[in-house]
Design a protein around this motif. Structure first.
Motif, PDB file in Angstrom:
ATOM      1  N   GLY A   1       2.452   6.583  -8.091  1.00 56.32           N
ATOM      2  CA  GLY A   1       3.173   7.772  -7.664  1.00 56.32           C
ATOM      3  C   GLY A   1       3.413   7.802  -6.170  1.00 56.32           C
ATOM      4  O   GLY A   1       4.479   8.237  -5.700  1.00 56.32           O
ATOM      5  N   THR A   2       2.432   7.310  -5.405  1.00 54.59           N
ATOM      6  CA  THR A   2       2.593   7.224  -3.946  1.00 54.59           C
ATOM      7  C   THR A   2       3.737   6.286  -3.582  1.00 54.59           C
ATOM      8  O   THR A   2       4.590   6.614  -2.741  1.00 54.59           O
ATOM      9  N   ALA A   3       3.743   5.105  -4.209  1.00 51.20           N
ATOM     10  CA  ALA A   3       4.801   4.128  -3.928  1.00 51.20           C
ATOM     11  C   ALA A   3       6.177   4.675  -4.303  1.00 51.20           C
ATOM     12  O   ALA A   3       7.162   4.485  -3.568  1.00 51.20           O
TER      13      ALA A   3
ATOM     14  N   ALA B   1       5.594   2.248   1.370  1.00 53.23           N
ATOM     15  CA  ALA B   1       5.752   2.165  -0.079  1.00 53.23           C
ATOM     16  C   ALA B   1       5.288   0.813  -0.612  1.00 53.23           C
ATOM     17  O   ALA B   1       4.650   0.734  -1.675  1.00 53.23           O
ATOM     18  N   CYS B   2       5.576  -0.240   0.110  1.00 57.08           N
ATOM     19  CA  CYS B   2       5.155  -1.582  -0.315  1.00 57.08           C
ATOM     20  C   CYS B   2       3.636  -1.715  -0.315  1.00 57.08           C
ATOM     21  O   CYS B   2       3.046  -2.320  -1.224  1.00 57.08           O
ATOM     22  N   VAL B   3       2.992  -1.151   0.690  1.00 55.01           N
ATOM     23  CA  VAL B   3       1.528  -1.187   0.749  1.00 55.01           C
ATOM     24  C   VAL B   3       0.936  -0.414  -0.428  1.00 55.01           C
ATOM     25  O   VAL B   3      -0.026  -0.860  -1.074  1.00 55.01           O
ATOM     26  N   ALA B   4       1.498   0.749  -0.743  1.00 51.91           N
ATOM     27  CA  ALA B   4       1.013   1.543  -1.872  1.00 51.91           C
ATOM     28  C   ALA B   4       1.187   0.780  -3.188  1.00 51.91           C
ATOM     29  O   ALA B   4       0.308   0.819  -4.065  1.00 51.91           O
ATOM     30  N   ALA B   5       2.303   0.102  -3.358  1.00 51.46           N
ATOM     31  CA  ALA B   5       2.528  -0.685  -4.574  1.00 51.46           C
ATOM     32  C   ALA B   5       1.499  -1.802  -4.705  1.00 51.46           C
ATOM     33  O   ALA B   5       0.999  -2.086  -5.804  1.00 51.46           O
ATOM     34  N   ALA B   6       1.164  -2.444  -3.591  1.00 51.24           N
ATOM     35  CA  ALA B   6       0.121  -3.471  -3.611  1.00 51.24           C
ATOM     36  C   ALA B   6      -1.217  -2.871  -4.042  1.00 51.24           C
ATOM     37  O   ALA B   6      -1.989  -3.487  -4.780  1.00 51.24           O
ATOM     38  N   GLY B   7      -1.492  -1.640  -3.601  1.00 52.32           N
ATOM     39  CA  GLY B   7      -2.716  -0.960  -4.000  1.00 52.32           C
ATOM     40  C   GLY B   7      -2.775  -0.706  -5.496  1.00 52.32           C
ATOM     41  O   GLY B   7      -3.844  -0.818  -6.122  1.00 52.32           O
ATOM     42  N   ALA B   8      -1.636  -0.366  -6.114  1.00 51.64           N
ATOM     43  CA  ALA B   8      -1.596  -0.137  -7.561  1.00 51.64           C
ATOM     44  C   ALA B   8      -1.967  -1.408  -8.319  1.00 51.64           C
ATOM     45  O   ALA B   8      -2.656  -1.357  -9.347  1.00 51.64           O
TER      46      ALA B   8
ATOM     47  N   VAL C   1     -12.697  -2.356  -4.217  1.00 53.08           N
ATOM     48  CA  VAL C   1     -12.796  -1.030  -3.609  1.00 53.08           C
ATOM     49  C   VAL C   1     -12.419  -1.077  -2.125  1.00 53.08           C
ATOM     50  O   VAL C   1     -11.843  -0.121  -1.589  1.00 53.08           O
ATOM     51  N   SER C   2     -12.692  -2.192  -1.452  1.00 53.14           N
ATOM     52  CA  SER C   2     -12.290  -2.326  -0.044  1.00 53.14           C
ATOM     53  C   SER C   2     -10.774  -2.324   0.083  1.00 53.14           C
ATOM     54  O   SER C   2     -10.203  -1.661   0.964  1.00 53.14           O
ATOM     55  N   GLY C   3     -10.110  -3.071  -0.806  1.00 42.10           N
ATOM     56  CA  GLY C   3      -8.648  -3.087  -0.783  1.00 42.10           C
ATOM     57  C   GLY C   3      -8.054  -1.717  -1.060  1.00 42.10           C
ATOM     58  O   GLY C   3      -7.086  -1.302  -0.403  1.00 42.10           O
TER      59      GLY C   3
END
Length: 459
Positions: A343-345, A433-440, A273-275
């Motif tokens: 979707g964000t990424a 976009a790369c940060v969002a992909a890491a979140g997925a 959840v922190s990530g």
């Protein structure tokens, strides 16, 4: 099971959960959600004030990009510290009192910001204002989670959470007229209005019975829950159904410790959840903080057009929150978070590939991004409190808030650094976009919580 005036006694966390679970939706729920929602609305309104004022401040005070970044991040640092402190405070003195205190701090500091005469004082008072904003939102979400039924908790909490993007949209909408006509200071004067709510909140919103029981205040928990039951019964005009037996219980009266968030099963929950909090707010504020300035500086748009484009992004964010509110109890928390981060990424990646060549193009894809990212943010305010027992619920939610504030700080700083070094907008959107992909990817490891009581999740 012993009874009190025909009701099961509060004695255990299971009995209090069972009594809350059997409550039908009523005017009491609407009243509480409205009052706590009003608080959240103004906290969101205050959070975005700096972004609306930034284009004017850069012009009138001749700010460099570094000074503008300092002005924005000062409030975010305050939110980070406020979230950390409010978690412990919410578990110690109660959810409602902590929310009321945070609202009062936010409102008074907003008025002080309005009368600042330089970037140093502006940043100082925004820091203080951030302490209040950072503390209120996670504790308010914790309270709403604790009064909701498990089978509809996602929808109940997220319809409340729609108030937050509504506050962001309102801040931008008001700024479209107020900033050009009355100046940026008038926006911060409006931001001081919630001080009236802070005074009224403890009188009209009952403390969480789950929290009272966890603190060993059994008699108070019984009295509060009995008043809630009576109000719900009166508003529906029907007797309440019998509580369901066999609800799982958690430890009732132990005092929670921050260290528990990093032990046993809670370590994985806290890490995931922190990530997710960091990713969501890094992307969100990396975009939203700079959008008005990008429109005016990079594309030569006038201030009103820039604010209207920003408003469009906030409106689509509100729509995204509505969609996830209606779907999350059906599809589950983990699939919803994975889909929204993906979707964000995709939205940001498309904007990066196409080159961000016009203000209109940026407005369209930024609005697609906020559709998804606001859904993530709202989902996390639902998800975080679900992961922890009552004794540590506000701490757990606020610790996630600490990481979201880290994202709030680093997102705008990174974007500002890229722009200040002469980097392209394509580079800005690529890294987001790369940060969002890491979140997925992180979301794939999330624990599913749909349909389970808070006690079942933490027994």
């Amino acid at each position: 099971m012993t009874t009190v005036a025909g009701r099961p006694a509060v004695g255990t966390a299971g009995s209090i959960a069972a009594r809350l679970e059997r409550l039908p939706h009523s005017r009491w729920h609407v009243k509480v959600r409205f009052l706590i929602g009003a608080v959240t609305f103004f906290e969101a309104f205050d959070q975005l004030l700096a972004a609306s004022a930034l284009p004017v401040l850069m012009r009138d005070w001749h700010l460099t990009t570094g000074q503008a970044t300092f002005a924005v991040t000062a409030g975010s640092v305050g939110m980070l510290l406020g979230a950390l402190g409010a978690g412990s405070l919410g578990d110690r003195i109660g959810r409602v009192r902590t929310v009321a205190l945070g609202v009062a701090v936010t409102a008074v500091a907003s008025l002080a910001v309005a009368f600042s005469n330089g970037i140093e004082l502006f940043a100082l008072f925004r820091f203080v204002q951030g302490l209040g904003i950072g503390g209120v939102v996670p504790v308010a979400a914790t309270y709403i989670n604790e009064i909701a039924r498990s089978d509809r908790r996602g929808r109940f909490v997220l319809l409340y959470e729609m108030i937050f993007p509504a506050g962001l949209a309102a801040a931008t909408l008001v700024a479209v007229w107020v900033v050009p006509h009355l100046g940026w200071r008038a926006m911060f004067v409006l931001g001081a209005l919630p001080v009236l709510i802070a005074a009224a909140l403890p009188k009209h919103v009952a403390e969480s019975p789950r929290w009272l029981l966890a603190r060993g205040r059994t008699q108070e928990a019984e009295e509060v829950l009995a008043r809630i039951e009576a109000e719900v019964s009166n508003s529906t005009g029907e007797p309440l159904p019998e509580p369901t037996a066999g609800t799982a219980t958690e430890e009732e009266t132990s005092r929670g410790r921050l260290s528990e968030l990093f032990k046993g099963r809670y370590l994985r929950r806290t890490a995931v959840v922190s990530g997710l909090w960091f990713v969501a707010y890094y992307v969100n504020h990396g975009i939203s903080t700079w959008l008005p300035s990008l429109y005016t500086k990079n594309f030569g748009l006038d201030l009103t057009t820039a604010l209207v484009y920003t408003l469009l992004s906030n409106v689509t964010g509100l729509l995204g929150t509505l969609v996830v509110a209606l779907a999350i109890d059906r599809v589950g928390r983990r699939p919803a978070l994975v889909a929204a981060l993906g979707g964000t990424a995709l939205s940001l990646g498309t904007l990066a590939v196409t080159g961000a060549v016009s203000g209109g193009q940026v407005a369209v894809f930024a609005s697609c991004t906020t559709f998804f990212v606001y859904a993530i943010n709202a989902g996390l305010y639902l998800y975080s409190p679900e992961l922890y027992p009552t004794r540590n619920r506000a701490k757990g939610a606020a610790f996630g808030g600490l990481w979201n504030r880290a994202g709030v700080i680093l997102g705008p700083i990174t974007v500002g650094a890229i722009l200040g070094a002469g980097g392209s907008l394509a580079l800005v959107f690529t890294q987001l976009a790369c940060v969002a992909a890491a979140g997925a990817v992180i979301a794939l490891f999330a624990v599913e919580t749909k349909g389970r009581t808070l006690e079942e999740l933490n027994s």
